[in-house]
Design an enzyme around this catalytic site. Structure first.
Site, PDB file in Angstrom:
ATOM      1  N   ASN A 215       0.692  -1.395   0.023  1.00  0.00           N
ATOM      2  CA  ASN A 215       0.028  -0.117  -0.203  1.00  0.00           C
ATOM      3  C   ASN A 215       0.842   1.379  -0.028  1.00  0.00           C
ATOM      4  OD1 ASN A 215      -2.590  -1.441  -0.193  1.00  0.00           O
ATOM      5  ND2 ASN A 215      -3.174  -0.928   1.720  1.00  0.00           N
ATOM      6  N   CYS A 267      -8.086   2.462   3.321  1.00  0.00           N
ATOM      7  CA  CYS A 267      -6.768   1.722   3.381  1.00  0.00           C
ATOM      8  C   CYS A 267      -5.559   2.485   3.345  1.00  0.00           C
ATOM      9  CB  CYS A 267      -6.818   0.723   2.546  1.00  0.00           C
ATOM     10  SG  CYS A 267      -7.690  -0.828   2.772  1.00  0.00           S
TER      11      CYS A 267
HETATM   12  N1  LIG Z   1     -11.745  -2.445   2.620  1.00  0.00           N
HETATM   13  C1  LIG Z   1     -10.847  -2.654   1.684  1.00  0.00           C
HETATM   14  O1  LIG Z   1     -10.729  -2.473   0.430  1.00  0.00           O
HETATM   15  C2  LIG Z   1      -9.766  -3.436   2.430  1.00  0.00           C
HETATM   16  C3  LIG Z   1      -8.807  -4.082   1.584  1.00  0.00           C
HETATM   17  C4  LIG Z   1      -7.699  -4.804   1.930  1.00  0.00           C
HETATM   18  C5  LIG Z   1      -7.632  -5.070   3.590  1.00  0.00           C
HETATM   19  N2  LIG Z   1      -8.332  -4.281   4.239  1.00  0.00           N
HETATM   20  C6  LIG Z   1      -8.400  -4.510   5.523  1.00  0.00           C
HETATM   21  O2  LIG Z   1      -9.315  -5.613   6.225  1.00  0.00           O
HETATM   22  C7  LIG Z   1      -9.665  -4.963   7.545  1.00  0.00           C
HETATM   23  C8  LIG Z   1     -11.188  -5.053   7.369  1.00  0.00           C
HETATM   24  O3  LIG Z   1     -11.640  -3.976   6.488  1.00  0.00           O
HETATM   25  P1  LIG Z   1     -12.888  -3.426   6.000  1.00  0.00           P
HETATM   26  O4  LIG Z   1     -12.957  -2.179   4.969  1.00  0.00           O
HETATM   27  O5  LIG Z   1     -13.743  -5.007   5.833  1.00  0.00           O
HETATM   28  O6  LIG Z   1     -13.520  -2.941   7.515  1.00  0.00           O
HETATM   29  P2  LIG Z   1     -15.265  -2.712   7.786  1.00  0.00           P
HETATM   30  O7  LIG Z   1     -15.343  -1.446   8.563  1.00  0.00           O
HETATM   31  O8  LIG Z   1     -16.112  -2.740   6.236  1.00  0.00           O
HETATM   32  O9  LIG Z   1     -15.915  -3.891   8.446  1.00  0.00           O
HETATM   33  C9  LIG Z   1     -15.464  -4.344   9.582  1.00  0.00           C
HETATM   34  C10 LIG Z   1     -16.531  -5.106  10.280  1.00  0.00           C
HETATM   35  O10 LIG Z   1     -16.095  -5.879  11.492  1.00  0.00           O
HETATM   36  C11 LIG Z   1     -17.257  -5.684  12.431  1.00  0.00           C
HETATM   37  N3  LIG Z   1     -16.692  -6.101  13.767  1.00  0.00           N
HETATM   38  C12 LIG Z   1     -15.956  -5.173  14.448  1.00  0.00           C
HETATM   39  N4  LIG Z   1     -15.738  -5.581  15.976  1.00  0.00           N
HETATM   40  C13 LIG Z   1     -16.222  -6.785  15.650  1.00  0.00           C
HETATM   41  C14 LIG Z   1     -15.981  -8.200  16.658  1.00  0.00           C
HETATM   42  N5  LIG Z   1     -15.688  -8.069  17.858  1.00  0.00           N
HETATM   43  N6  LIG Z   1     -16.793  -9.151  16.192  1.00  0.00           N
HETATM   44  C15 LIG Z   1     -17.366  -9.460  14.995  1.00  0.00           C
HETATM   45  N7  LIG Z   1     -17.471  -8.406  14.122  1.00  0.00           N
HETATM   46  C16 LIG Z   1     -16.757  -7.257  14.407  1.00  0.00           C
HETATM   47  C17 LIG Z   1     -17.822  -4.440  12.213  1.00  0.00           C
HETATM   48  O11 LIG Z   1     -19.217  -4.532  12.579  1.00  0.00           O
HETATM   49  C18 LIG Z   1     -17.858  -4.372  10.654  1.00  0.00           C
HETATM   50  O12 LIG Z   1     -18.978  -4.861  10.228  1.00  0.00           O
HETATM   51  C19 LIG Z   1      -9.075  -3.815   8.022  1.00  0.00           C
HETATM   52  O13 LIG Z   1      -8.154  -4.103   8.457  1.00  0.00           O
HETATM   53  C20 LIG Z   1      -8.734  -3.206   6.643  1.00  0.00           C
HETATM   54  O14 LIG Z   1      -7.494  -2.187   6.581  1.00  0.00           O
HETATM   55  C21 LIG Z   1      -9.503  -3.574   4.020  1.00  0.00           C
END
Ligand SMILES: NC(=O)c1ccc[n+]([C@@H]2O[C@H](COP(=O)([O-])OP(=O)(O)OC[C@H]3O[C@@H](n4cnc5c(N)ncnc54)[C@H](O)[C@@H]3O)[C@@H](O)[C@H]2O)c1
Length: 438
Positions: A215, A267
């Protein structure tokens, strides 16, 4: 094979749906009970092309399940993925509280061998923190012989193309420390890379670092090109030509050479901040990345500066049409979107703002409340506007009817944050045009 994915956001839902598409029995877990209930009814909480079909098909085939109760399903699983958010905390450090909460729940309730995989983007060393936390709690619970493994499997999907990225990955990065973990992850990912096995195994620390470094490299290319574009404007060069010239060098390549109004999203900004902090904690200064961030912050202000410049600083009482709110096309995600920086500056300067986005209108209300007008289409947004500003290059913005816009706009100014229009063509319709680096 039975797996659970904890965190049903962009990453968790796409991963879960795609694994189930390959025949894996997947349970997606989230603490947001409303989200889980809606998913069971086939209502997808995010805009992501192609996702709904896969979710509904696999849910109906009983291969994809949704739950809010991790303890209840945990001991049925061979693998549990942690895919919760890791937002920026204080000083840019990644906030690991969601990840650690999940790790605690696992440690508290597991009673059978398990592979715990971190899919969230986390600072180097986090998987070891999870391992140590789980081991300590299992020992406290008297389960000293209970075996488990940790692994790192960072996600590289791009919002807007997430399903395709997951189904046909360029490569899959997996950090492991045991043969058993390697074998399980091989079994899980083999269907995605049947013809060309593109799973790269490495140690856990290097796997965690690979995600941040990737990234950081992409963000660096963007800020570098934005710097070049700004210089092009000052010396009379055209960055579109420079980009084509540079990109044809095979050592450089064409990807990620597009200047614009800054990177946003969930991200790049947070991961750059987190990597700078990881380095600081290790006693090292990431000078390049600090500059990348600084250039990006300046670039996010560029559309407002162009608007201000065009109206000689006299902005109060003007109206701006803003086309595109999500941080990039084909998503409704507005986290750290350049459009937000623009709209907030316009409002502070007393400018009325009329917005349109094909997917992010609902999301926009969350960030911007009633401070702006939410239009029904691009022409409604442009009606009576003094300038049209484009922070996001959705396809449907690329060929508008300039004759209609000429009639309905009050002043004929186009500020193009993604260089999707042709200056000469717009001039022929009587528009003043300002792109990036031209
Ligand atoms: N969005 C992207 O394009 C992308 C790409 C690669 C990596 N990532 C990484 O992946 C991770 C997740 O990103 P995202 O965009 O999917 O996040 P998001 O915010 O869309 O989703 C996170 C989810 O986790 C849930 N959550 C929080 N605490 C919880 C718990 N204790 N038990 C169960 N569920 C729980 C939330 O309610 C939410 O639905 C991050 O670390 C991000 O940096 C994201």
């Amino acid at each position: 094979m039975k797996i659970a994915i904890v965190g049903t956001g962009y990453v968790g839902l796409v991963s879960g749906a795609c694994f189930s598409e390959m025949g894996v029995d997947v349970t997606c877990v989230d603490i947001d009970s409303e989200k889980i209930e809606r998913l069971k009814k086939g209502i997808i909480p995010i805009y992501e092309p192609g996702l709904k079909n896969i979710v509904v098909r696999n849910y109906e085939a009983d291969r994809l399940h949704f739950s809010t109760d991790l303890p209840a399903i945990l001991n049925d699983m061979e693998i549990v993925f942690i895919a919760v958010g890791t937002p920026s905390g204080k000083d840019g450090t990644a906030d690991l509280s969601y990840v650690m909460t999940v790790a605690n729940t696992i440690a508290e309730h597991m009673s059978k061998p398990l592979l715990i995989v971190t899919k969230s983007t986390v600072p180097v060393g986090t998987s070891y923190r999870i391992r140590d936390l789980v081991r300590k709690r299992l020992d406290e619970r008297g389960l000293t012989d209970l075996r488990f493994d940790v692994a790192s499997n960072p996600e590289f999907l791009k919002e807007g193309a997430a399903v395709n990225d997951f189904m046909s990955p360029d490569r899959v990065i997996v950090g492991v420390e045991s043969e058993e973990a390697k074998n399980l992850m091989t079994k899980l990912y083999r269907p995605f890379v049947l013809n060309n096995f593109r799973v790269i195994f490495m140690d856990i620390l290097s796997s965690e670092m690979t995600k941040y470094a990737s990234n950081a490299m992409l963000a660096t290319r963007i800020s570098f090109m934005n710097d070049i574009a700004n210089l092009c404007e000052r010396v009379g060069a055209d960055v579109n030509m420079v980009r084509r010239g540079m990109g044809s060098d095979s050592r450089i390549g064409r990807s990620f050479l597009y200047p614009g109004c800054g990177y946003g999203g969930s991200c790049f900004p947070k991961d750059i901040r987190a990597l700078i902090k990881v380095a600081e904690d290790a006693g090292y200064e990431m000078n390049v990345l600090k500059a990348v961030e600084e250039v990006n912050n300046r670039q996010k202000d560029i559309l407002f500066q162009k608007f201000k410049h065009h109206f000689n600083g006299k902005m109060e009482g003007r109206t701006a049409a803003v086309w595109g709110l999500s941080f990039k096309p084909e998503t409704d995600d507005m986290r750290e979107a350049p459009s937000l920086t623009l709209i907030r500056s316009l409002r502070e300067a007393g400018v009325s703002v009329r917005v349109y986005d094909p997917a992010a209108m609902q999301e926009a209300r969350y960030y911007l409340n009633d401070s702006i007008y939410y239009a029904t289409d691009i022409y409604d947004a442009a009606n009576g506007a003094d300038a049209l500003i484009v922070p996001t290059e959705w396809k449907e913005f690329r060929l508008p009817n300039w004759s209609i816009l000429k009639k309905i706009m009050n002043n004929h100014v186009v500020i193009d944050g993604r260089n999707i229009y042709n200056m000469e063509e717009l001039a022929s319709y009587g528009f003043a045009y300002s792109g990036i680096g031209q």
